[in-house]
Design a protein around this motif. Structure first.
Motif, PDB file in Angstrom:
ATOM      1  N   VAL A   1      12.044   3.954  -5.756  1.00  0.00           N
ATOM      2  CA  VAL A   1      12.125   3.284  -4.454  1.00  0.00           C
ATOM      3  C   VAL A   1      10.802   2.675  -4.002  1.00  0.00           C
ATOM      4  O   VAL A   1      10.787   1.784  -3.150  1.00  0.00           O
ATOM      5  CB  VAL A   1      12.630   4.266  -3.365  1.00  0.00           C
ATOM      6  CG1 VAL A   1      14.080   4.630  -3.591  1.00  0.00           C
ATOM      7  CG2 VAL A   1      11.757   5.524  -3.308  1.00  0.00           C
ATOM      8  N   GLY A   2       9.673   3.157  -4.524  1.00  0.00           N
ATOM      9  CA  GLY A   2       8.381   2.657  -4.065  1.00  0.00           C
ATOM     10  C   GLY A   2       7.291   2.808  -5.109  1.00  0.00           C
ATOM     11  O   GLY A   2       7.366   3.666  -6.000  1.00  0.00           O
ATOM     12  N   LEU A   3       6.272   1.931  -5.006  1.00  0.00           N
ATOM     13  CA  LEU A   3       5.159   1.950  -5.951  1.00  0.00           C
ATOM     14  C   LEU A   3       3.861   1.698  -5.190  1.00  0.00           C
ATOM     15  O   LEU A   3       3.699   0.658  -4.554  1.00  0.00           O
ATOM     16  CB  LEU A   3       5.354   0.859  -7.007  1.00  0.00           C
ATOM     17  CG  LEU A   3       4.322   0.763  -8.124  1.00  0.00           C
ATOM     18  CD1 LEU A   3       4.543   1.882  -9.135  1.00  0.00           C
ATOM     19  CD2 LEU A   3       4.428  -0.586  -8.830  1.00  0.00           C
ATOM     20  N   VAL A   4       2.958   2.678  -5.207  1.00  0.00           N
ATOM     21  CA  VAL A   4       1.651   2.503  -4.567  1.00  0.00           C
ATOM     22  C   VAL A   4       0.676   1.928  -5.591  1.00  0.00           C
ATOM     23  O   VAL A   4       0.506   2.495  -6.676  1.00  0.00           O
ATOM     24  CB  VAL A   4       1.108   3.833  -4.019  1.00  0.00           C
ATOM     25  CG1 VAL A   4      -0.311   3.647  -3.493  1.00  0.00           C
ATOM     26  CG2 VAL A   4       1.993   4.352  -2.902  1.00  0.00           C
ATOM     27  N   LYS A   5       0.057   0.808  -5.249  1.00  0.00           N
ATOM     28  CA  LYS A   5      -0.970   0.203  -6.100  1.00  0.00           C
ATOM     29  C   LYS A   5      -2.331   0.474  -5.487  1.00  0.00           C
ATOM     30  O   LYS A   5      -2.566   0.159  -4.318  1.00  0.00           O
ATOM     31  CB  LYS A   5      -0.742  -1.307  -6.227  1.00  0.00           C
ATOM     32  CG  LYS A   5       0.506  -1.674  -7.016  1.00  0.00           C
ATOM     33  CD  LYS A   5       0.594  -3.189  -7.196  1.00  0.00           C
ATOM     34  CE  LYS A   5       1.786  -3.571  -8.056  1.00  0.00           C
ATOM     35  NZ  LYS A   5       1.869  -5.034  -8.263  1.00  0.00           N
ATOM     36  N   PHE A   6      -3.220   1.063  -6.295  1.00  0.00           N
ATOM     37  CA  PHE A   6      -4.527   1.501  -5.812  1.00  0.00           C
ATOM     38  C   PHE A   6      -5.614   0.826  -6.647  1.00  0.00           C
ATOM     39  O   PHE A   6      -6.007   1.322  -7.686  1.00  0.00           O
ATOM     40  CB  PHE A   6      -4.630   3.016  -5.947  1.00  0.00           C
ATOM     41  CG  PHE A   6      -5.364   3.678  -4.836  1.00  0.00           C
ATOM     42  CD1 PHE A   6      -6.686   3.344  -4.547  1.00  0.00           C
ATOM     43  CD2 PHE A   6      -4.766   4.663  -4.069  1.00  0.00           C
ATOM     44  CE1 PHE A   6      -7.379   3.968  -3.529  1.00  0.00           C
ATOM     45  CE2 PHE A   6      -5.448   5.299  -3.046  1.00  0.00           C
ATOM     46  CZ  PHE A   6      -6.759   4.941  -2.772  1.00  0.00           C
ATOM     47  N   PRO A   7      -6.143  -0.331  -6.205  1.00  0.00           N
ATOM     48  CA  PRO A   7      -7.152  -1.043  -7.000  1.00  0.00           C
ATOM     49  C   PRO A   7      -8.583  -0.644  -6.642  1.00  0.00           C
ATOM     50  O   PRO A   7      -8.871  -0.271  -5.507  1.00  0.00           O
ATOM     51  CB  PRO A   7      -6.899  -2.503  -6.622  1.00  0.00           C
ATOM     52  CG  PRO A   7      -6.410  -2.429  -5.218  1.00  0.00           C
ATOM     53  CD  PRO A   7      -5.703  -1.113  -5.042  1.00  0.00           C
ATOM     54  N   VAL A   8      -9.455  -0.721  -7.618  1.00  0.00           N
ATOM     55  CA  VAL A   8     -10.894  -0.556  -7.392  1.00  0.00           C
ATOM     56  C   VAL A   8     -11.617  -1.635  -8.202  1.00  0.00           C
ATOM     57  O   VAL A   8     -11.408  -1.750  -9.417  1.00  0.00           O
ATOM     58  CB  VAL A   8     -11.394   0.841  -7.825  1.00  0.00           C
ATOM     59  CG1 VAL A   8     -12.914   0.908  -7.713  1.00  0.00           C
ATOM     60  CG2 VAL A   8     -10.759   1.936  -6.973  1.00  0.00           C
ATOM     61  N   ASN A   9     -12.443  -2.432  -7.532  1.00  0.00           N
ATOM     62  CA  ASN A   9     -13.194  -3.506  -8.197  1.00  0.00           C
ATOM     63  C   ASN A   9     -14.669  -3.108  -8.310  1.00  0.00           C
ATOM     64  O   ASN A   9     -15.273  -2.712  -7.310  1.00  0.00           O
ATOM     65  CB  ASN A   9     -13.063  -4.803  -7.388  1.00  0.00           C
ATOM     66  CG  ASN A   9     -11.619  -5.241  -7.247  1.00  0.00           C
ATOM     67  OD1 ASN A   9     -10.845  -5.191  -8.198  1.00  0.00           O
ATOM     68  ND2 ASN A   9     -11.233  -5.662  -6.047  1.00  0.00           N
TER      69      ASN A   9
END
Length: 258
Positions: free
Chosen positions: A163-171
């Motif tokens: 039902v859901g997808l958390v996207k956690f980016p780090v640059n």
């Protein structure tokens, strides 16, 4: 990097018996080649990690999200404040699924970790706020503000469906040992997928109807009762009694005639 969260379970419509928090700790790492990840911008790469986030009921909240980051290289790495990309919850449950962000504004929802202190970069033509992380060191780059949460408002998905997808980016940038300058931008992405938790109805066990016993055609004889005997023996007894009565009648007549 490792994603960490806690779940705050709350019943639908804001009515709860007792809200409780479940500390999930580190998510279970999984394969990014799975369609749920590869089809939602989290395809397998050297800078992508994928996780199973767990299961949620309608009304449940995801709170306490944070990302710990370890510099596992042998070189210094730097983060620029103007390159921060905030995490996001992606609805992958379709039109029948809805999520709430509380608060809705990213800068209110997220904050940098206590150890991430940006300072003006020196020796650069442009002024940029930068944070440096030495080899082997670990920090929390971003974390959810106190009380901030993603809430699964509703979903028509079946139990176990995503039902859901958390996207956690780090640059970040790796600093060259020879020049002391930051190299090319590296975008690291972590994705955590969540499933629907739907209670299934208990199986109904069919009841076999019972047939009532057939009533007896004759009146049953109580246990221990004496049965009346009939047959040849009774007939002989009656004949003997009749003969005795006849003889008694003849003797009585003879005595009368004398």
């Amino acid at each position: 990097m490792k994603l960490i969260l806690s779940l705050l379970a709350v019943a639908m419509l804001g009515v709860s018996s007792s809200a409780y928090a479940i500390t999930m700790g580190d998510f279970k790492k999984t394969d990014c080649s799975l369609p749920i990840f590869s089809g939602n911008g989290c395809a397998t790469s050297a800078n992508t990690e994928c996780f199973e986030g767990g299961s949620l009921k309608a009304g449940d909240k995801i709170t306490g999200l944070s990302d710990s980051w370890t510099n596992a290289t042998s070189w210094e790495v730097v983060l620029y404040k103007d390159e921060i990309t905030y995490p996001a919850m992606v609805n992958i449950g379709g039109n029948g699924t809805a999520w709430l962000n509380n608060p809705t504004k990213d800068t209110d929802f997220w904050k940098t970790g206590a150890e991430v202190i940006f300072t003006p970069e020196t020796g650069s033509g442009t002024k940029r706020d930068v944070f440096s992380l030495k080899p082997g060191k670990k920090v929390t780059v971003l974390e959810a503000s106190l009380g901030a949460n993603y809430q699964l408002e509703r979903s028509d998905k079946k139990n176990g469906e995503y039902v859901g997808l958390v996207k956690f980016p780090v640059n970040y940038h790796t600093v060259s040992e020879t020049t002391g300058k930051a190299g090319a931008l590296v975008s690291h992405l972590e994705c955590a997928a969540f499933k629907a938790s739907v209670a299934t109805a208990a199986a109904v066990i069919p009841v076999t109807p019972t047939t009532p016993p057939t009533p007896p055609t004759t009146t049953p004889v109580p246990t221990g009762a004496t049965k009346v005997k009939t047959g040849a023996a009774d007939t002989l007894l009656f004949m003997g009694l009749a003969m005795l009565l006849a003889l008694a009648f003849m003797f009585a007549r003879k005595r009368k005639s004398v």
